[in-house]
Write an enzyme that holds these catalytic residues in place. Structure first.
Site, mmCIF file in Angstrom:
data_model
loop_
_atom_site.group_PDB
_atom_site.id
_atom_site.type_symbol
_atom_site.label_atom_id
_atom_site.label_comp_id
_atom_site.label_asym_id
_atom_site.label_seq_id
_atom_site.Cartn_x
_atom_site.Cartn_y
_atom_site.Cartn_z
ATOM 1 N N LYS A 102 0.876 -9.975 8.768
ATOM 2 C CA LYS A 102 1.106 -8.584 9.229
ATOM 3 C C LYS A 102 -0.448 -8.052 9.539
ATOM 4 C CE LYS A 102 1.657 -3.837 7.115
ATOM 5 N NZ LYS A 102 1.821 -3.087 6.003
ATOM 6 N N TYR A 140 -13.376 -4.768 -0.626
ATOM 7 C CA TYR A 140 -14.507 -4.357 -1.340
ATOM 8 C C TYR A 140 -15.476 -5.626 -1.592
ATOM 9 C CZ TYR A 140 -17.701 -2.044 -4.672
ATOM 10 O OH TYR A 140 -18.851 -1.378 -4.949
ATOM 11 N N ILE A 168 6.312 -4.505 10.098
ATOM 12 C CA ILE A 168 6.298 -3.984 8.893
ATOM 13 C C ILE A 168 6.137 -2.577 8.869
ATOM 14 C CG2 ILE A 168 5.375 -4.253 6.509
ATOM 15 C CD1 ILE A 168 5.016 -7.264 6.988
ATOM 16 N N ARG A 184 -8.606 -0.567 5.963
ATOM 17 C CA ARG A 184 -8.432 -0.422 4.300
ATOM 18 C C ARG A 184 -9.333 -1.505 3.530
ATOM 19 N NH1 ARG A 184 -4.589 3.009 1.984
ATOM 20 N NH2 ARG A 184 -3.315 3.970 3.208
ATOM 21 N N THR A 188 0.833 -1.356 0.081
ATOM 22 C CA THR A 188 -0.111 -0.144 0.109
ATOM 23 C C THR A 188 1.073 1.406 0.058
ATOM 24 O OG1 THR A 188 -1.469 -1.308 1.183
ATOM 25 C CG2 THR A 188 -1.960 1.064 1.269
ATOM 26 N N TYR A 211 -2.109 -9.994 4.904
ATOM 27 C CA TYR A 211 -1.763 -8.822 5.601
ATOM 28 C C TYR A 211 -3.389 -8.427 5.849
ATOM 29 C CZ TYR A 211 -1.433 -3.532 5.307
ATOM 30 O OH TYR A 211 -1.471 -2.419 5.441
#
Length: 292
Positions: free
Chosen positions: A162, A108, A203, A139, A45, A134
């Site tokens: 992550k 989404y 990270i 997000r 990202t 992740y």
């Protein structure tokens, strides 16, 4: 610990035409390797992956591998909300020779926990290198629950997670249910408390500007000097927050440019940092002695 303590979620440098700037990339990597980075996470990202083409991502993976050589591992961001697309890009990245893959949870389309499990399982079984799911519901609108991570940890090359959930109870439950799964903090400001729960490292976004200090914090904690680790955490806390005062990676690119590591601008729909953000960053970087 395959990927070390400090994995930098690296920005993608652009030139004035917003093409990838490979000379700036080399300078950035040299800066990161000199300041504590063990693994370069490329096209995550922070690297503006949504606006990079697959061809650009593969070129970046190759370039980073050539520049870093044996000095750092390369983790490639190859996840998307299409399992088939993720598999195809992951297999191409493996052929390039990357050391591992970061796979963002599908965004989404909001899969169920069973859908998440099958998605990551399908990608992991399509490659022979370590994969790292992740978990970033802020997000993606979905959370990979600890029970699902426990199931995934039984797949031989699901090496780590992550964890950017921001919920230490879920981190604790993941550690209980999946004791062999390595955990990396996905939030700079939560790295220290997550180390106490058995995390391997971070990270990081902030490691672009305070990588040496983050490495020292983790090392201090591991050596039992929790007082020193706490002092470093508190010293860095304001810069951790300043780098997320608006959408990442806008502030970190501005911060890098301010300290003289030129990485250019951002591709739309992201746009340059406003004056207020620049003022905040200048102030915090000055306090840390990164700029005059």
């Amino acid at each position: 610990m395959i990927f070390g303590k400090v994995i930098t979620a690296m920005v993608t440098p652009f030139d004035e035409e917003l093409n990838i700037d490979y000379k700036a990339l080399e300078n950035l990597i040299e800066h990161l390797l000199a300041t504590g980075t063990d693994t370069l996470l490329v096209a995550g990202t922070t690297g503006e992956s949504p606006t990079l083409t697959d061809e650009e991502k593969l070129d970046l993976f190759k370039a980073c591998k050539e520049i870093a050589g044996k000095r750092a591992k390369i983790m490639a961001g190859t996840g998307s909300n299409s399992t088939l697309h993720s598999i195809e890009l992951s297999q191409k990245a493996e052929k390039v020779g990357v050391d591992g893959l970061l796979l963002v949870s599908p965004y989404y389309n909001k899969p169920t926990q069973e859908g998440l499990y099958r998605h990551f399982k399908a990608i992991a079984e399509a490659v022979n290198i370590p994969v790292v799911p992740y978990n970033v519901p802020g997000r993606t609108a979905v959370t990979i629950e600890p029970e699902t991570l426990a199931r995934l940890s039984e797949i031989k090359n699901v090496a780590a997670v992550k964890d950017a959930v921001g919920n230490l109870d879920k981190t604790s439950k993941t550690r209980l249910l999946a004791p062999n799964l390595e955990i990396y903090s996905g939030d700079d400001s939560l790295t220290l408390p997550m180390l106490a729960l058995g995390a391997q490292g971070v990270i990081s976004v902030a490691s672009h500007v305070v990588g040496s200090e983050i490495k020292q914090m983790i090392t201090s904690f591991e050596e039992g000097n929790t007082k020193k680790a706490k002092e470093i955490h508190l010293k860095l806390f304001n810069i951790f927050k300043a780098l997320f005062v608006i959408t990442n990676p806008i502030p970190v690119k501005a911060a890098l440019n301010l300290i003289g590591v030129q990485v250019g601008g951002l591709r739309l729909p992201l746009c340059p940092a406003d004056e207020n953000t620049i003022t905040i960053l200048r102030s915090e970087l000055r306090k840390l002695g990164k700029i005059e």
